[in-house]
Write an enzyme that holds these catalytic residues in place. Structure first.
Site, mmCIF file in Angstrom:
data_model
loop_
_atom_site.group_PDB
_atom_site.id
_atom_site.type_symbol
_atom_site.label_atom_id
_atom_site.label_comp_id
_atom_site.label_asym_id
_atom_site.label_seq_id
_atom_site.Cartn_x
_atom_site.Cartn_y
_atom_site.Cartn_z
ATOM 1 N N GLY A 1 42.069 22.010 -5.632
ATOM 2 C CA GLY A 1 43.365 22.214 -5.010
ATOM 3 C C GLY A 1 44.504 22.281 -5.990
ATOM 4 O O GLY A 1 45.645 22.559 -5.604
ATOM 5 N N SER B 1 50.531 24.736 -14.918
ATOM 6 C CA SER B 1 51.256 24.297 -16.105
ATOM 7 C C SER B 1 51.116 22.794 -16.249
ATOM 8 O O SER B 1 50.593 22.110 -15.360
ATOM 9 C CB SER B 1 52.746 24.678 -15.988
ATOM 10 O OG SER B 1 53.345 24.016 -14.877
ATOM 11 N N GLY C 1 64.659 13.330 -19.665
ATOM 12 C CA GLY C 1 64.839 14.526 -18.857
ATOM 13 C C GLY C 1 65.530 14.237 -17.541
ATOM 14 O O GLY C 1 65.080 13.378 -16.774
ATOM 15 N N VAL D 1 61.855 16.483 -11.767
ATOM 16 C CA VAL D 1 60.835 15.445 -11.852
ATOM 17 C C VAL D 1 61.436 14.129 -12.324
ATOM 18 O O VAL D 1 61.181 13.065 -11.746
ATOM 19 C CB VAL D 1 59.694 15.887 -12.794
ATOM 20 C CG1 VAL D 1 58.690 14.761 -12.996
ATOM 21 C CG2 VAL D 1 58.996 17.124 -12.240
ATOM 22 N N HIS E 1 72.788 18.363 19.978
ATOM 23 C CA HIS E 1 73.600 17.253 19.474
ATOM 24 C C HIS E 1 72.903 15.933 19.807
ATOM 25 O O HIS E 1 72.343 15.786 20.887
ATOM 26 C CB HIS E 1 74.978 17.290 20.132
ATOM 27 C CG HIS E 1 75.826 16.089 19.820
ATOM 28 N ND1 HIS E 1 76.477 15.945 18.621
ATOM 29 C CD2 HIS E 1 76.108 14.981 20.549
ATOM 30 C CE1 HIS E 1 77.141 14.797 18.622
ATOM 31 N NE2 HIS E 1 76.941 14.196 19.787
#
Length: 462
Positions: free
Chosen positions: A41, A147, A182, A186, A445
């Protein structure tokens, strides 16, 4: 070498596009084999999208415990059991693995675990994980190898054995102090989740802001969110070297606009980008060219430079989202049936699962200005969406860019349930409908979607 086994189609990689093309072709009566090196997967159900959102939701539950008194809930002492958090995630992954096994069985596609590489224009060698090799041949070959997390060439980084998102989702202990390299999707999601579990967290970003590709108001809103949740942020930082081992003690040597600095923590998470999995695949032996970044070179039909070979998903340079990989599959599937689908100018929606979420489709303000595209801006605070008051989740805003002819050029939502608001806007954009098509809807609503009516009711006149 033995005579290659003959198939109608070979699929290398079982990510979103790969597994769906395998299932589709096999269900049509083709003899198909899918080759996967790591997990059936691909990344999304095993180590990426779904597992990370599982962990993010556990962190959301932890935040509700922290906010209990706000909702009139009186509770005693509580703690986060990271082993149980991981067990919940693993249970979900096991269920998804079973779904994938059943789909391969139902559709009749063969599945093998191993590393697939090209040995010629129509031939593939599989180095089986269990040992041994198989030689295969087919007129159609599809590559979907995905990747992996990028590890920049920083002295000491590899030696520090840092966490990537894969290892972070397997933590069974709570880091004392997590350093996150970073400030992209992620890094943001995992930084907030680990902070909500109780860790001290510091995000180190090389650019001047977190989420630096977003509009300034979006970046500012995210930074304010992190500040309010007690996450430390260091921006405009260059890492000159790293000492220590993640999981014990790690030391970052930083260069900042104010000078040099040293930052210490117990764990290091790297989330600075993605590298395509295209190495050592024998691509050149089949005439498949790659780009300077290492992605497989494809045209707008996802055909490679070699006849009869397609590439899809991250490895082909498509935007790194599972939903885009699925659209890659649809593009290839339909073109095989005689259509003329193209990946050019397709919609690329995105959703970052921080809490609140950040969702976007179409042009941003920054892009519109850079391209000289005229627009009117409509903006609405989430506080004005009455459903958010019932949830005590009023942080954020909605905004949209409207063209002179009333088409919607772009939409951004930073708020609770933001991702669920995208499809209605996408449908209008895809069919070139004016913003009034949404403004004039009667929406139940109180729902979050009511905010779209309020947002598009506030569009300034031409």
């Amino acid at each position: 070498m033995s005579t290659p086994e003959q198939y109608d189609a070979i699929v290398i990689g079982s990510g979103e596009a790969g597994k769906f093309i395998a299932w589709h072709l096999a269900s049509q009566g083709s003899r198909v084999i899918a080759i996967e090196k790591d997990a059936m997967g691909g990344a999304c159900p095993n180590v990426a999208c779904l597992p990370s959102k599982n962990i993010v939701h556990s962190a959301k539950v932890a935040s509700y415990f922290q906010r209990g008194s706000e909702f009139g809930i009186v509770h005693g002492d509580w703690r986060v059991d990271m082993d149980a958090v991981r067990a919940r995630k693993r249970k979900m992954v096991d269920g998804l693995h079973e779904v994938h096994q059943n789909n391969f069985k139902k559709n009749g596609a063969e599945f093998v675990m191993g590393f697939g590489s090209l040995t010629g224009p129509k031939t593939v060698q599989v180095d089986l994980n269990a040992g041994g090799t198989r030689a295969l041949t087919a007129d159609k070959i599809f590559i979907d190898t995905g990747s992996r997390a990028t590890l920049d060439p920083i002295p000491g980084l590899r030696e520090s054995r840092p966490l990537t998102h894969i290892e972070a989702l397997e933590l069974d202990i709570l880091p004392d102090h997590l350093l996150v390299l970073g400030g992209g999707y992620v890094g943001l999601e995992l930084a907030q989740a680990i902070r909500r579990f109780g860790s001290r967290v510091t995000v180190i970003e090389r650019n001047p802001t977190l989420a630096h590709r977003e509009d300034p108001d979006v970046s500012e809103a995210i930074q304010q969110l992190f500040h309010d949740e007690g996450i430390d942020i260091i921006t405009s930082a260059t890492i000159s070297s790293i000492e220590g081992i993640s999981g014990a003690n790690v030391k970052l040597h930083l260069t900042l606009p104010t000078g040099s600095s040293i930052l210490e923590g117990t764990h290091l998470l790297v989330a600075t980008g993605r590298t395509p999995n295209t190495q050592n695949m024998g691509l050149e032996l089949a005439g498949v060219q790659t780009t300077p970044s290492g992605h497989i070179q494809v045209n707008d039909r996802l055909e490679t430079t070699a006849p009869g070979i397609w590439a899809m998903g991250d490895c082909a340079g498509s935007p790194h989202f599972t939903h885009i990989s699925f659209d890659d599959f649809r593009t290839v599937r339909d073109n095989l049936a005689g259509a003329n689908r193209s990946t050019t100018n397709r919609q690329v929606p995105s959703c970052t699962f921080t809490d609140p979420e950040l969702a976007h489709v179409g042009l941003s303000e920054t892009e519109a200005r850079q391209q000289g595209i005229a627009y009117r801006l409509t903006r609405l605070p989430m506080l004005a969406v009455l459903r958010t008051r019932t949830l005590s989740e009023t942080r954020g805003f909605l905004k949209a860019l409207i063209a002179p002819d009333d088409r919607i050029l772009g939409f951004t939502a930073f708020g609770t349930g933001a991702g669920e608001l995208l499809p209605a806007v996408q449908l209008a954009m895809a069919n070139n409908l004016p913003y009034t098509a949404i403004r004039n809807l009667i929406i139940s609503h109180p729902t979050l979607a009511e905010g779209l009516v309020s947002l598009f009711s506030a569009v300034p006149p031409n």
